[in-house]
Design an enzyme around this catalytic site. Structure first.
Site, short mmCIF file in Angstrom:
data_model
loop_
_atom_site.label_atom_id
_atom_site.label_comp_id
_atom_site.label_asym_id
_atom_site.label_seq_id
_atom_site.Cartn_x
_atom_site.Cartn_y
_atom_site.Cartn_z
N PRO A 2 44.40 -31.00 -9.32
CA PRO A 2 44.81 -32.40 -9.09
C PRO A 2 44.87 -32.69 -7.60
O PRO A 2 45.45 -31.94 -6.84
CB PRO A 2 46.22 -32.46 -9.70
CG PRO A 2 46.36 -31.24 -10.54
CD PRO A 2 45.43 -30.22 -9.98
N GLU A 3 44.23 -33.76 -7.20
CA GLU A 3 44.22 -34.16 -5.80
C GLU A 3 45.15 -35.36 -5.62
O GLU A 3 45.72 -35.86 -6.58
CB GLU A 3 42.78 -34.53 -5.38
CG GLU A 3 41.80 -33.36 -5.45
CD GLU A 3 41.98 -32.36 -4.31
OE1 GLU A 3 42.79 -32.62 -3.41
OE2 GLU A 3 41.31 -31.32 -4.34
#
Ligand SMILES: [Zn+2]
Length: 280
Positions: A2-3
């Site tokens: 997840p960014e």
């Protein structure tokens, strides 16, 4: 992994569902993720009201207040494979569902197969106090905040021989510009990823700041379009489709000039670029 855009959309979804609501019950099913989860966390959280939901870098910060107890914040990181989704309270558990916060008929469910994420409790009153925590204290500025300016980027790259991409990825100048977004932003700014950071001119710093903001804003908007399904629990939020111009396009023609997109390794991370459109 997840960014920042995924974490930001998660933050918005949690805020939409939980803000002002009381945590009726908290359940923690694992003693540790990346490190120990506080042993008394379930007891500490039960009965508290969600007063605000913030984000710093890729950390989520949930302010949980109680009329008779000391204030505190839940600090959550999704690690490599974590998600924090909204589901109906009667949704069956899957493997790796490690924690639940039940608010009425909905549950915020923390899921993390690889357990590289973290859940901590900060017994402090304000967001500023949270930011003094060792996990957050060394973080660079937020890329979408007014603090991320060309002047700051220019100043912080003086005397730095490291490649500009490495300087951006490091997170101590600006947070949350992950590998994909870094390649894309450098392409948009016309900057070669291997250029020494100290060679960044003020003018190119301005272009790079704009490109970083643009790239992240587009990804958040792409994720935001699936927010409704996500909040209703009908769909788990996947990673956002970014319309990549260079990332993962090695061997394909550049959309700007037709030249072949190349790939190079920087610090064991893949970087994609066009040697014609991007200058050192
Ligand atoms: Zn090109």
């Amino acid at each position: 992994m997840p960014e920042l855009p995924e974490v930001e959309v998660t933050r918005r979804a949690i805020a939409q569902v939980a803000l002002g609501h009381v945590i009726d019950e908290a359940i923690v099913r694992v003693p540790r993720l990346r490190w120990d989860v506080p042993a008394d966390l379930a007891r500490v959280l039960a009965g508290r009201r969600v007063a605000s939901v913030a984000r710093r870098g890729k950390y989520l910060l949930v302010e949980c207040t109680h009329t008779q107890r000391a204030p505190g914040w839940l600090l959550v990181h999704l690690g490599m494979s974590g998600s924090f989704t909204v589901v109906a309270a009667d949704t069956p558990l899957r493997k790796h569902d490690h924690a639940d916060l039940r608010l009425g008929d909905r549950v915020l469910r923390y899921h993390d197969p690889r357990r590289f994420g973290s859940i901590d409790w900060l017994p402090v009153a304000t967001l500023a106090e949270c930011e003094a925590h060792p996990l957050l204290a060394g973080l660079g500025v937020e890329p979408l905040s007014e603090q991320f300016t060309a002047e700051l980027l220019w100043q912080r790259t003086r005397g730095r021989r490291v490649a500009i991409k490495q300087a951006l990825l490091a997170g101590n100048i600006v947070v949350g510009v992950g590998n994909i977004y870094c390649s894309e932003a450098l392409f948009r700014a016309g900057i070669h990823p291997a250029m020494q950071a100290q060679r960044l001119s003020r003018e190119r710093a301005m272009r790079l700041v704009a490109a970083v903001r643009e790239t992240l804003t587009e990804a958040i908007a792409a994720g935001g379009s699936s927010l409704r399904d996500f909040v209703s629990g009908e769909q788990e939020m996947g990673y956002f489709q970014v319309n990549a111009r260079v990332y993962d396009r090695a061997g394909q023609p550049c959309r700007g000039c037709g030249n072949t997109i190349r790939k190079l390794l920087q610090g064991q991370r893949a970087t994609y670029y066009c040697s014609v459109c991007q200058k050192r």
